[in-house]
Motif scaffolding. Sequence first.
Motif, PDB file in Angstrom:
ATOM      1  N   CYS A 191       0.842  -1.194   0.000  1.00 34.95           N
ATOM      2  CA  CYS A 191       0.000   0.000   0.000  1.00 34.95           C
ATOM      3  C   CYS A 191       0.884   1.252   0.000  1.00 34.95           C
ATOM      4  N   PRO A 192       0.605   2.207  -0.900  1.00 35.19           N
ATOM      5  CA  PRO A 192       1.412   3.426  -0.945  1.00 35.19           C
ATOM      6  C   PRO A 192       1.224   4.320   0.286  1.00 35.19           C
ATOM      7  N   ARG A 193       0.168   4.103   1.062  1.00 29.07           N
ATOM      8  CA  ARG A 193      -0.069   4.935   2.246  1.00 29.07           C
ATOM      9  C   ARG A 193       0.513   4.346   3.523  1.00 29.07           C
ATOM     10  N   CYS A 194       0.341   3.020   3.721  1.00 32.60           N
ATOM     11  CA  CYS A 194       0.775   2.435   5.004  1.00 32.60           C
ATOM     12  C   CYS A 194       1.829   1.354   4.858  1.00 32.60           C
ATOM     13  N   GLY A 195       2.065   0.876   3.648  1.00 35.81           N
ATOM     14  CA  GLY A 195       3.086  -0.138   3.421  1.00 35.81           C
ATOM     15  C   GLY A 195       2.629  -1.574   3.592  1.00 35.81           C
ATOM     16  N   THR A 196       1.357  -1.788   3.938  1.00 37.98           N
ATOM     17  CA  THR A 196       0.833  -3.139   4.117  1.00 37.98           C
ATOM     18  C   THR A 196       0.882  -3.910   2.807  1.00 37.98           C
ATOM     19  N   ALA A 197       1.326  -5.167   2.871  1.00 41.15           N
ATOM     20  CA  ALA A 197       1.363  -6.026   1.686  1.00 41.15           C
ATOM     21  C   ALA A 197      -0.029  -6.601   1.439  1.00 41.15           C
ATOM     22  N   GLU A 205      -2.802   8.537 -12.461  1.00 47.36           N
ATOM     23  CA  GLU A 205      -1.588   8.110 -13.162  1.00 47.36           C
ATOM     24  C   GLU A 205      -0.397   8.138 -12.213  1.00 47.36           C
ATOM     25  N   GLY A 206       0.345   7.047 -12.169  1.00 49.16           N
ATOM     26  CA  GLY A 206       1.521   6.962 -11.320  1.00 49.16           C
ATOM     27  C   GLY A 206       1.229   6.449  -9.918  1.00 49.16           C
ATOM     28  N   GLU A 207      -0.034   6.323  -9.553  1.00 48.27           N
ATOM     29  CA  GLU A 207      -0.398   5.784  -8.249  1.00 48.27           C
ATOM     30  C   GLU A 207      -0.816   4.331  -8.416  1.00 48.27           C
ATOM     31  N   ASP A 208      -0.999   3.640  -7.294  1.00 48.04           N
ATOM     32  CA  ASP A 208      -1.437   2.250  -7.355  1.00 48.04           C
ATOM     33  C   ASP A 208      -2.550   2.040  -6.348  1.00 48.04           C
ATOM     34  N   CYS A 209      -3.043   0.831  -6.282  1.00 44.01           N
ATOM     35  CA  CYS A 209      -4.159   0.480  -5.409  1.00 44.01           C
ATOM     36  C   CYS A 209      -3.793   0.643  -3.941  1.00 44.01           C
ATOM     37  N   LEU A 210      -4.816   0.905  -3.117  1.00 45.47           N
ATOM     38  CA  LEU A 210      -4.657   0.979  -1.674  1.00 45.47           C
ATOM     39  C   LEU A 210      -5.065  -0.351  -1.057  1.00 45.47           C
ATOM     40  N   CYS A 211      -4.539  -0.632   0.130  1.00 45.65           N
ATOM     41  CA  CYS A 211      -4.957  -1.827   0.870  1.00 45.65           C
ATOM     42  C   CYS A 211      -6.400  -1.620   1.348  1.00 45.65           C
ATOM     43  N   PRO A 212      -7.069  -2.677   1.781  1.00 38.79           N
ATOM     44  CA  PRO A 212      -8.458  -2.529   2.225  1.00 38.79           C
ATOM     45  C   PRO A 212      -8.654  -1.462   3.306  1.00 38.79           C
ATOM     46  N   ALA A 213      -7.804  -1.439   4.320  1.00 37.72           N
ATOM     47  CA  ALA A 213      -7.970  -0.470   5.409  1.00 37.72           C
ATOM     48  C   ALA A 213      -7.797   0.968   4.920  1.00 37.72           C
ATOM     49  N   CYS A 214      -6.807   1.217   4.088  1.00 35.65           N
ATOM     50  CA  CYS A 214      -6.572   2.574   3.595  1.00 35.65           C
ATOM     51  C   CYS A 214      -7.642   2.999   2.598  1.00 35.65           C
ATOM     52  N   LEU A 215      -8.162   2.070   1.812  1.00 33.82           N
ATOM     53  CA  LEU A 215      -9.258   2.397   0.898  1.00 33.82           C
ATOM     54  C   LEU A 215     -10.475   2.839   1.695  1.00 33.82           C
ATOM     55  N   ARG A 216     -10.801   2.094   2.760  1.00 37.80           N
ATOM     56  CA  ARG A 216     -11.955   2.462   3.593  1.00 37.80           C
ATOM     57  C   ARG A 216     -11.738   3.816   4.260  1.00 37.80           C
ATOM     58  N   ALA A 217     -10.528   4.055   4.767  1.00 37.32           N
ATOM     59  CA  ALA A 217     -10.227   5.333   5.423  1.00 37.32           C
ATOM     60  C   ALA A 217     -10.312   6.492   4.427  1.00 37.32           C
ATOM     61  N   ALA A 218      -9.818   6.287   3.220  1.00 33.51           N
ATOM     62  CA  ALA A 218      -9.873   7.338   2.196  1.00 33.51           C
ATOM     63  C   ALA A 218     -11.318   7.631   1.799  1.00 33.51           C
ATOM     64  N   ALA A 219     -12.156   6.605   1.758  1.00 31.96           N
ATOM     65  CA  ALA A 219     -13.566   6.805   1.416  1.00 31.96           C
ATOM     66  C   ALA A 219     -14.273   7.617   2.506  1.00 31.96           C
ATOM     67  N   VAL A 220     -13.982   7.323   3.769  1.00 30.99           N
ATOM     68  CA  VAL A 220     -14.571   8.076   4.878  1.00 30.99           C
ATOM     69  C   VAL A 220     -14.107   9.525   4.825  1.00 30.99           C
ATOM     70  N   GLU A 221     -12.806   9.717   4.595  1.00 29.36           N
ATOM     71  CA  GLU A 221     -12.240  11.067   4.491  1.00 29.36           C
ATOM     72  C   GLU A 221     -12.904  11.853   3.367  1.00 29.36           C
ATOM     73  N   ARG A 222     -13.106  11.205   2.258  1.00 33.05           N
ATOM     74  CA  ARG A 222     -13.720  11.875   1.106  1.00 33.05           C
ATOM     75  C   ARG A 222     -15.172  12.268   1.409  1.00 33.05           C
ATOM     76  N   ARG A 223     -15.895  11.381   2.099  1.00 32.88           N
ATOM     77  CA  ARG A 223     -17.296  11.680   2.448  1.00 32.88           C
ATOM     78  C   ARG A 223     -17.374  12.854   3.407  1.00 32.88           C
ATOM     79  N   THR A 224     -16.453  12.947   4.353  1.00 29.11           N
ATOM     80  CA  THR A 224     -16.504  14.033   5.340  1.00 29.11           C
ATOM     81  C   THR A 224     -16.112  15.371   4.731  1.00 29.11           C
ATOM     82  N   ARG A 225     -15.342  15.362   3.653  1.00 31.25           N
ATOM     83  CA  ARG A 225     -14.979  16.605   2.966  1.00 31.25           C
ATOM     84  C   ARG A 225     -16.106  17.124   2.084  1.00 31.25           C
TER      85      ARG A 225
END
Length: 70
Positions: A20-26, A49-69
């Motif tokens: 994961c590019p955010r937390c390093g989890t494999a 472009e240039g980014e990759d997929c997030l792990c399950p935990a970071c994807l969920r956290a990013a979705a929550v962050e996006r909803r609160t913004r």
Amino acid sequence: MTNRPDSPSSAAAAQRALNCPRCGTAFTCDLSGHCWCMDETAKLPMPAEGEDCLCPACLRAAAVERRTRS
């Protein structure tokens, strides 16, 4: 001999081992069909472009962050 899409060798080639590019989890990303993110309720646009997929935990956290913004 041709590799069929459902053969083990082609399925293994389509599965990527990522960190994961955010937390390093494999984790793995299965491009051949049923990846874990297909069943995920948290949805975000595909990585930029240039980014990759997030792990399950970071994807969920990013979705929550996006909803609160919003």
